[in-house]
Design an enzyme around this catalytic site. Structure first.
Site, PDB file in Angstrom:
ATOM      1  N   GLY A 194      92.624  23.833  65.290  1.00  0.00           N
ATOM      2  CA  GLY A 194      91.471  23.129  64.756  1.00  0.00           C
ATOM      3  C   GLY A 194      91.763  21.717  64.291  1.00  0.00           C
ATOM      4  O   GLY A 194      91.021  20.789  64.589  1.00  0.00           O
ATOM      5  N   ASP A 195      92.840  21.541  63.564  1.00  0.00           N
ATOM      6  CA  ASP A 195      93.154  20.303  62.862  1.00  0.00           C
ATOM      7  C   ASP A 195      93.872  19.306  63.773  1.00  0.00           C
ATOM      8  O   ASP A 195      94.938  19.617  64.313  1.00  0.00           O
ATOM      9  CB  ASP A 195      94.034  20.632  61.658  1.00  0.00           C
ATOM     10  CG  ASP A 195      94.330  19.442  60.772  1.00  0.00           C
ATOM     11  OD1 ASP A 195      93.919  18.320  61.100  1.00  0.00           O
ATOM     12  OD2 ASP A 195      94.993  19.648  59.730  1.00  0.00           O
ATOM     13  N   PRO A 196      93.332  18.097  63.964  1.00  0.00           N
ATOM     14  CA  PRO A 196      94.038  17.092  64.768  1.00  0.00           C
ATOM     15  C   PRO A 196      95.435  16.780  64.248  1.00  0.00           C
ATOM     16  O   PRO A 196      96.353  16.530  65.039  1.00  0.00           O
ATOM     17  CB  PRO A 196      93.125  15.869  64.678  1.00  0.00           C
ATOM     18  CG  PRO A 196      91.767  16.433  64.443  1.00  0.00           C
ATOM     19  CD  PRO A 196      91.985  17.628  63.563  1.00  0.00           C
ATOM     20  N   ARG A 231      97.420  18.910  62.773  1.00  0.00           N
ATOM     21  CA  ARG A 231      98.279  20.026  63.183  1.00  0.00           C
ATOM     22  C   ARG A 231      98.629  19.917  64.664  1.00  0.00           C
ATOM     23  O   ARG A 231      99.731  20.252  65.079  1.00  0.00           O
ATOM     24  CB  ARG A 231      97.601  21.363  62.898  1.00  0.00           C
ATOM     25  CG  ARG A 231      98.512  22.575  63.139  1.00  0.00           C
ATOM     26  CD  ARG A 231      97.824  23.869  62.780  1.00  0.00           C
ATOM     27  NE  ARG A 231      97.404  23.841  61.381  1.00  0.00           N
ATOM     28  CZ  ARG A 231      96.443  24.602  60.884  1.00  0.00           C
ATOM     29  NH1 ARG A 231      95.778  25.431  61.667  1.00  0.00           N
ATOM     30  NH2 ARG A 231      96.137  24.517  59.601  1.00  0.00           N
ATOM     31  N   ARG A 247      86.623  11.890  68.889  1.00  0.00           N
ATOM     32  CA  ARG A 247      86.117  12.714  67.803  1.00  0.00           C
ATOM     33  C   ARG A 247      87.230  13.637  67.293  1.00  0.00           C
ATOM     34  O   ARG A 247      88.318  13.186  66.974  1.00  0.00           O
ATOM     35  CB  ARG A 247      84.873  13.488  68.247  1.00  0.00           C
ATOM     36  CG  ARG A 247      83.700  12.584  68.612  1.00  0.00           C
ATOM     37  CD  ARG A 247      82.430  13.365  68.840  1.00  0.00           C
ATOM     38  NE  ARG A 247      81.314  12.473  69.123  1.00  0.00           N
ATOM     39  CZ  ARG A 247      80.064  12.869  69.228  1.00  0.00           C
ATOM     40  NH1 ARG A 247      79.762  14.159  69.051  1.00  0.00           N
ATOM     41  NH2 ARG A 247      79.103  11.992  69.491  1.00  0.00           N
ATOM     42  N   ARG A 281      95.416  29.931  70.889  1.00  0.00           N
ATOM     43  CA  ARG A 281      94.951  29.266  69.669  1.00  0.00           C
ATOM     44  C   ARG A 281      95.911  29.541  68.515  1.00  0.00           C
ATOM     45  O   ARG A 281      96.313  30.680  68.271  1.00  0.00           O
ATOM     46  CB  ARG A 281      93.552  29.767  69.298  1.00  0.00           C
ATOM     47  CG  ARG A 281      93.008  29.159  68.032  1.00  0.00           C
ATOM     48  CD  ARG A 281      91.534  29.458  67.863  1.00  0.00           C
ATOM     49  NE  ARG A 281      91.232  30.121  66.610  1.00  0.00           N
ATOM     50  CZ  ARG A 281      91.273  29.560  65.414  1.00  0.00           C
ATOM     51  NH1 ARG A 281      91.641  28.287  65.295  1.00  0.00           N
ATOM     52  NH2 ARG A 281      90.973  30.240  64.332  1.00  0.00           N
ATOM     53  N   GLY A 336      95.847  29.188  64.640  1.00  0.00           N
ATOM     54  CA  GLY A 336      94.864  28.931  63.599  1.00  0.00           C
ATOM     55  C   GLY A 336      95.223  29.521  62.254  1.00  0.00           C
ATOM     56  O   GLY A 336      96.348  29.967  62.016  1.00  0.00           O
ATOM     57  N   MET A 357      86.878  31.464  62.521  1.00  0.00           N
ATOM     58  CA  MET A 357      85.645  30.841  62.993  1.00  0.00           C
ATOM     59  C   MET A 357      85.586  30.485  64.478  1.00  0.00           C
ATOM     60  O   MET A 357      84.568  29.946  64.924  1.00  0.00           O
ATOM     61  CB  MET A 357      85.368  29.571  62.166  1.00  0.00           C
ATOM     62  CG  MET A 357      85.241  29.828  60.672  1.00  0.00           C
ATOM     63  SD  MET A 357      84.916  28.336  59.695  1.00  0.00           S
ATOM     64  CE  MET A 357      83.202  28.042  60.105  1.00  0.00           C
ATOM     65  N   GLU A 358      86.648  30.780  65.255  1.00  0.00           N
ATOM     66  CA  GLU A 358      86.640  30.307  66.652  1.00  0.00           C
ATOM     67  C   GLU A 358      87.095  31.318  67.706  1.00  0.00           C
ATOM     68  O   GLU A 358      86.943  31.062  68.908  1.00  0.00           O
ATOM     69  CB  GLU A 358      87.523  29.050  66.780  1.00  0.00           C
ATOM     70  CG  GLU A 358      87.034  27.837  66.036  1.00  0.00           C
ATOM     71  CD  GLU A 358      87.555  27.734  64.607  1.00  0.00           C
ATOM     72  OE1 GLU A 358      87.021  26.942  63.821  1.00  0.00           O
ATOM     73  OE2 GLU A 358      88.529  28.471  64.283  1.00  0.00           O
ATOM     74  N   ASP A 369      95.797  32.413  55.033  1.00  0.00           N
ATOM     75  CA  ASP A 369      95.829  31.454  53.928  1.00  0.00           C
ATOM     76  C   ASP A 369      95.178  31.984  52.660  1.00  0.00           C
ATOM     77  O   ASP A 369      94.917  31.233  51.719  1.00  0.00           O
ATOM     78  CB  ASP A 369      95.198  30.127  54.338  1.00  0.00           C
ATOM     79  CG  ASP A 369      93.763  30.263  54.821  1.00  0.00           C
ATOM     80  OD1 ASP A 369      93.154  31.344  54.620  1.00  0.00           O
ATOM     81  OD2 ASP A 369      93.228  29.296  55.387  1.00  0.00           O
TER      82      ASP A 369
END
Length: 241
Positions: A20-22, A24, A42, A85, A87, A180-181, A203
């Protein structure tokens, strides 16, 4: 050129790590040899390089299923064949503590996106070869961490409103964690012919009766994210295309 990722498909490896995090994504990409950025638009930051001699890409997809789906669809259009993924998630089970890892074998579809792609009974399932590769890689890279495998839940909400979500129901059903993904990834991979899987760093607790505090920015989490990144990199090159 892929419209939203702003990546030339000819520069895109067939094996991809997504997160998710750019920031990361940049961190994971820094582990690659011959690392280079191949796109940025974006929330979608894309990198390519090699891991143990195999071409791999790392791409960020942002938060939530709709934006992530744009990323996954364009990766499919770019010819990607294996996608994992990396995450984070909230735990539903007491024994799955902060800093643990969860390998998702399937996901409960409680998002809005996939209901607009497939019928209600269509399953969101990870590719079994990817799951096996993640389990095997976890044995080599996370010997000092607790690793669990099982069903996860995908939601669209992060902060609750006036409606109560039935967390207890899914907890009793044995769901391990919520994020969420994953459903977007698993369903789109099934539709587009990609092999997909997911590994999650826990987390905190999602259940109100278990949660004590929520802070995803700890040394424990940094260690878990480091481990899951290495696991995913080893797994993504182990799966045949």
């Amino acid at each position: 050129m892929l419209t939203n990722l702003k990546v030339d498909p000819e520069q895109l490896p067939k094996r991809v790590i997504v997160c998710g995090d750019p920031k990361r994504a940049a961190l994971i990409a820094s582990k690659l040899d011959d690392q280079r950025q191949i796109g940025e638009n974006r929330e979608y930051h894309s990198y390519a390089g090699t891991w143990k001699g195999v071409e791999v890409a790392v791409v960020s997809h942002g938060v939530g299923a709709p934006g992530a789906a744009v990323c996954f669809e364009e990766l499919a259009k770019g010819g990607v064949q294996v996608i994992i993924r990396v995450g984070t998630a909230g735990s539903y089970q007491k024994e799955i503590e902060t800093g643990s890892l969860v390998i998702s074998s399937a996901a409960v579809r409680q998002d809005g996106l996939t209901s607009q792609l497939v019928p209600a009974g269509f399953p969101a399932v990870a590719n079994r070869h990817v799951v096996d590769a993640l389990v095997q890689a976890a044995g080599a890279n996370a010997s000092d961490l607790k690793v669990f495998e099982g069903i996860t839940l995908t939601l669209d909400v992060f902060y609750s409103g006036v409606l109560e979500f039935p967390h207890k129901l899914y907890q009793k059903a044995g769901v391990l964690a919520v994020e969420m993904e994953n459903t977007a990834l698993f369903v789109i991979a099934a539709l587009r012919g990609m092999k997909a899987g997911s590994i999650l760093a826990i987390d905190g607790y999602a259940d109100a009766d278990l949660i004590e505090s929520y802070n995803p920015h700890t040394d424990v989490m940094a260690k878990a994210i480091e481990a899951e990144a290495l696991i995913a990199l080893d797994a993504v090159i182990a799966v045949s295309q």
